[in-house]
Design a protein around this motif. Structure first.
Motif, short mmCIF file in Angstrom:
data_model
loop_
_atom_site.label_atom_id
_atom_site.label_comp_id
_atom_site.label_asym_id
_atom_site.label_seq_id
_atom_site.Cartn_x
_atom_site.Cartn_y
_atom_site.Cartn_z
N HIS A 1 66.91 -45.74 70.39
CA HIS A 1 65.46 -45.48 70.31
C HIS A 1 65.13 -44.26 69.44
N THR A 2 66.04 -43.95 68.52
CA THR A 2 65.79 -42.83 67.60
C THR A 2 64.46 -43.01 66.86
N ASP A 3 64.22 -44.24 66.38
CA ASP A 3 62.98 -44.49 65.63
C ASP A 3 61.76 -44.41 66.54
N ALA A 4 61.88 -44.90 67.76
CA ALA A 4 60.76 -44.83 68.71
C ALA A 4 60.47 -43.38 69.09
N ASP A 5 61.50 -42.54 69.07
CA ASP A 5 61.30 -41.11 69.36
C ASP A 5 60.45 -40.47 68.26
N LYS A 6 60.57 -41.01 67.03
CA LYS A 6 59.78 -40.48 65.91
C LYS A 6 58.37 -41.07 65.89
N ASP A 7 58.26 -42.35 66.22
CA ASP A 7 56.97 -43.06 66.19
C ASP A 7 57.02 -44.13 67.27
N ILE A 8 56.37 -43.85 68.39
CA ILE A 8 56.45 -44.73 69.55
C ILE A 8 55.93 -46.13 69.23
N ASN A 9 55.10 -46.21 68.17
CA ASN A 9 54.48 -47.50 67.81
C ASN A 9 55.49 -48.57 67.40
N VAL A 10 56.73 -48.19 67.09
CA VAL A 10 57.70 -49.21 66.69
C VAL A 10 58.12 -50.09 67.86
N VAL A 11 57.91 -49.61 69.08
CA VAL A 11 58.16 -50.46 70.26
C VAL A 11 56.93 -50.58 71.16
#
Lengths: 84, 141
Positions: free
Chosen positions: B70-80
């Motif tokens: 969830h590295t990307d979700a940590d940067k932008d929650i909108n990805v999940v």
């Protein structure tokens, strides 16, 4: 209650199809953890969500996962397969 | 409410998207920072869920889930959990608005029967009671 219409955005289409979701969209090649795209790609995220929501107004086959392609994502990740 | 195992539980939608209110339900382990994190220490998984309000501030959200990156979700929650994206679609008139409640749970469990028969029903009832959702968007990790 009569139920609530749902649509699923999945990056594991084979796995999700096992549960026979009423409506589902697979953004082709998106990796797990990127259901809507990459961080900050807001227009891509909007397009994926618009396409998912549009399935509510289209004739879809319940249980089927619809594949959509988004070249702007820029990568292809092989989705997980169901072990047979 | 019961969920059929034999047929697809398809609920038709005969309205217009521009008049519909939408709720998000994610299996991506999303919750508010001041809510109890999901229990990732339990190998059987966590059967709980967290409710987030309509006006949730994305900077106050986090992910507790150890079965996807969830590295990307940590940067932008909108990805999940596309809460800002949903607000964009409201602004452009694509949908009417956001539901009063949105739900996060950890989509990993070895207790499938309990997830299917208990948690899923509880989440559906949560959305059904007081969220004013016409439609639900489900996301995974």
């Amino acid at each position: 209650m009569k139920g609530i219409p749902t649509v699923l955005i999945t990056v594991s289409p084979e796995v999700s199809a096992q549960m026979r979701p009423p409506r589902a969209i697979y953004p082709k090649g998106f990796k797990i953890g990127n259901s809507l795209g990459k961080p900050g790609m807001r227009e891509l995220q909007r397009e994926v969500l618009r396409n998912a929501l549009t399935l509510f107004t289209e004739d879809t086959r319940p249980g089927q996962v619809v594949t959509r392609e988004y070249p702007e994502y820029g990568e292809y990740h092989e989705p997980p397969r169901v072990k047979k | 409410m019961s969920i059929s195992r034999k047929c697809v539980p398809f609920t038709p939608f005969e309205g217009e998207l521009s008049k519909a209110t939408v709720a998000l339900v994610t299996a991506g382990g999303v919750h508010l920072k001041d809510q109890e994190p999901f229990n990732i220490a339990d190998e059987l998984g966590d059967l709980g869920y967290r409710v987030m309000p309509e006006d949730v501030d994305p900077s106050q959200l986090m992910v507790t889930h150890h079965h996807y990156d969830h590295t990307d979700a940590d940067k932008d929650i909108n990805v999940v959990f596309p809460i800002d994206v949903l607000r964009d679609l409201q602004e452009e008139g694509f949908i009417r608005g956001l539901a009063r409640k949105h739900v996060g749970y950890m989509g990993y469990t070895m207790q499938l029967k309990a997830m299917y028969e208990d948690t899923a029903h509880e989440i559906a009832n949560e959305i059904d009671k007081g969220s004013r959702a016409d439609l639900v968007v489900l996301t995974g990790g």
